[in-house]
Design an enzyme around this catalytic site. Structure first.
Site, PDB file in Angstrom:
ATOM      1  N   SER A 273       0.827  -1.208   0.000  1.00 19.10           N
ATOM      2  CA  SER A 273       0.000   0.000   0.000  1.00 19.10           C
ATOM      3  C   SER A 273       0.864   1.261   0.000  1.00 19.10           C
ATOM      4  CB  SER A 273      -0.962  -0.037   1.183  1.00 19.10           C
ATOM      5  OG  SER A 273      -1.906   0.992   1.104  1.00 19.10           O
ATOM      6  N   ASP A 442      -9.969  -4.673  -5.108  1.00 25.73           N
ATOM      7  CA  ASP A 442      -9.319  -3.609  -4.343  1.00 25.73           C
ATOM      8  C   ASP A 442      -9.699  -2.259  -4.935  1.00 25.73           C
ATOM      9  OD1 ASP A 442      -7.736  -1.938  -2.885  1.00 25.73           O
ATOM     10  OD2 ASP A 442      -5.878  -3.050  -3.186  1.00 25.73           O
ATOM     11  N   HIS A 468      -7.794  -5.037  -0.427  1.00 31.44           N
ATOM     12  CA  HIS A 468      -6.535  -4.374  -0.103  1.00 31.44           C
ATOM     13  C   HIS A 468      -5.765  -5.101   0.999  1.00 31.44           C
ATOM     14  CE1 HIS A 468      -4.110  -0.830  -0.823  1.00 31.44           C
ATOM     15  NE2 HIS A 468      -3.978  -0.625   0.475  1.00 31.44           N
TER      16      HIS A 468
END
Length: 584
Positions: A273, A442, A468
């Site tokens: 991320s 996601d 995610h």
């Protein structure tokens, strides 16, 4: 000039969103104040009563590993539970922040009559064998030249490593473990890599058992990096950093420290991320860093998120920074999440987090078990700055992966780009090989936009049904993701690079012989090395001759099997269309 946060071009819906957001924050603050006034023994009695009435919410009924991991206060306690070694190091950045980073030096061990011997988890052994990856315990050069050590010698080795002088050049013949750096996401810390209830789903443990020197990074401001040489966390100035500082200082300074400490010529970087955004940004503005990172693996890459699923919150996201600072202050955001984490039962807290991510992002969180979420969410949040959150909101609003915009608009929702141009990160100039893994569900990943801003990739995988957070804690990581990571590491890590020029040439030839696909993907590095080679060596290299690297002592049969496997799997990645994936 004083900026008035709410004036001018606001629609009725915008006013409603802002007012409702203030109301929600106010109500939550009232609940928190009431909770502060309740005596601790009443809260503890309430927890015990709920667990007695609803025993199925008690995680230790589901897994005996859950309570120790839920209650672990730090990385040291988590690794002590898993029986893995840990070192803690401090990195001083160029702007004087102190970053706490963690190191797993080798795989799990146990004492026996022969001394301290390897004791890798059986599930990790099976995972590595299925993918043709030798265990560190089976590689004599990777495991202390094949000699067992008693506990006293092991502790001496540990202390000697901690006090080894920085930038000490390795001697010819020394074995240097290949190095991997794992980096967390937004409002997280290094604990997120150690939360899975099964050893084979903790990437750090898989890599340690495969013979890698594993480091866990921490960004400034989180629980392991709340230190500055001259500033204190209670001062606003301590929190005046955005992702620009992570890219300019945290990441390159951490990489330089690790390479100086280990003596390795390069490392593999695996980010999740915001850890991927940090790497994209840092590699794009630090050309020298590209030579220090041999491979960048991006898990759930986030550079230009399309926005949030909830329209109410999305309206606030698009507001001017002054509105966000008015809502959240100038220090660290979402402290309420940490408060309720300490107050609620882990399973109850996990339920609230599931509701929140459904509300904000539309995630269903179905790839993680209930007990896994109860454990993982206890280590989900740490501190960061409000300015980083504002930085992300600026990126979402402009849909440009750019540096923090210091020039604030005079009115909300009005772009200031006409008077100046915020610098976009030039990600298409990155030369480090990049591999991407993303989830089909996601909502924070704009894969088409990301690919349009990047050079050619080593490979890209889409994992069906993954969202995610699944790339940290979902079921099936050891089947859908980790095999590809292991194969990529085999092709791109230096694998026991030795400092002498002759050893460099041997390592170069071994890398070229792994597979045609590997050769193409490392063409930039090989070209620089070939310029320093004579014509005879060039011809020998292109004819496919190989010279075994003594430091990487694996049997010839295993090496040939893996090379063929690499040709069949990794070499074909470049031809896969977007959205292609592998079913295990």
């Amino acid at each position: 000039m004083v900026h008035i946060p709410i004036v001018s071009r606001l629609s009725l819906g915008d006013y409603r969103s802002i007012i409702l957001t203030f109301a929600i924050l106010g109500i939550e603050t009232c609940f928190r104040m009431v909770a502060y006034l309740i005596p601790a023994f009443i809260l503890d009695s309430q927890k015990a009563f709920i667990e007695k009435i609803f025993p199925w919410i008690v995680t230790n009924h589901m897994s005996e590993r859950a309570p120790p991991l839920e209650n672990a206060a730090n990385v040291q306690e988590m690794l002590r539970f898993w029986k893995y070694p840990v070192q803690e190091h401090l990195v001083r950045t160029q702007d004087n922040y102190l970053l706490g980073i963690h190191r797993i030096t080798h795989g799990r061990e146990q004492e026996s009559a022969k001394g301290v011997v390897p004791n890798p988890p059986q599930d990790i052994v099976s995972l590595l064998r299925e993918n043709g990856v030798p265990l560190a315990a089976e590689t004599s050069a990777a495991y202390n030249n094949g000699h067992t050590r008693d506990r006293r010698h092991q502790e001496e080795d540990f202390e000697a490593d901690l006090h080894r002088p920085m930038k000490k050049a390795p001697k010819e013949g020394d074995y240097i473990k290949p190095v991997v750096l794992l980096y967390h996401g937004f409002m997280m810390c290094s604990e997120v890599w150690l939360c899975n209830l099964d050893e084979e789903r903790n990437l750090a443990f898989v890599l340690a058992e495969a013979g890698y020197d594993v480091w866990l990074g921490n960004a400034r401001g989180n629980k392991y990096s709340l230190k500055h040489m001259f500033l204190k966390p209670h001062e606003n100035k301590f929190w005046e950093f955005s992702m620009d500082e992570l890219a300019l200082f945290d990441m390159p300074d951490t990489v330089d420290y690790i390479l100086a400490r280990t003596g390795a010529p390069s490392l593999v970087y695996i980010g999740f991320s915001q850890g991927t955004a940090q790497a994209f940004a840092s590699l794009s503005i630090n050309p020298a860093l590209n030579d220090k990172i041999s491979l960048f693996i991006a898990l759930a890459p986030a550079t230009t998120p399309p926005g949030l699923e909830n329209g109410l919150v999305n309206s606030v996201v698009k507001a001017a920074p002054n509105v966000i600072y008015l809502l959240l202050g100038r220090k660290t955001p979402l402290t309420a999440a940490l408060f309720w984490q300490n107050l609620l039962h882990p399973t109850t807290y996990a339920t609230f987090i599931d509701i929140a991510v459904k509300f904000l992002f539309g995630w269903k969180s179905q790839s993680m078990s209930r007990v896994q979420k109860a454990v993982s969410y206890q280590h989900l949040y740490s501190f960061t700055s409000v300015r980083i959150l504002v930085h992300w909101f600026q990126i979402i609003r402009t849909q440009v992966f750019q540096m923090y915009d210091d020039v604030q608009p005079r009115v909300p929702y009005l772009s200031s780009s006409r008077s100046h141009c915020p610098h976009p990160f030039p990600t298409n100039q990155i030369t480090t090989p990049i591999a991407i893994f993303y989830g089909a569900n996601d909502t924070l990943v704009d894969i088409k936009g990301l690919l349009s801003d990047l050079p050619d990739l080593v490979g890209i995988w889409e994992v069906p049904e993954y969202e995610h957070l699944d790339f940290l804690w979902a079921e099936g990581l050891d089947k859908h993701v980790y095999p590809h990571i292991l194969q990529l590491l085999e092709s791109h890590s230096f694998n026991g690079h030795i400092s002498s020029p002759e050893a460099k040439k041997r390592s170069l030839k071994r890398s070229a012989s792994n597979s045609a696909g590997s050769f193409l993907r490392e063409s930039r590095t090989l070209a620089r090395e070939l310029e320093r080679s004579d014509e005879e060596e060039v011809n020998e290299l292109y004819n496919g001759s190989t010279i075994a690297t003594p430091a990487y002592s694996v049997t010839v049969e295993r090496h040939e099997v893996f090379s063929q496997r690499s040709q069949d799997s990794i070499g074909s990645i470049q031809r896969r269309p977007i959205g292609a994936h592998d079913q295990q």
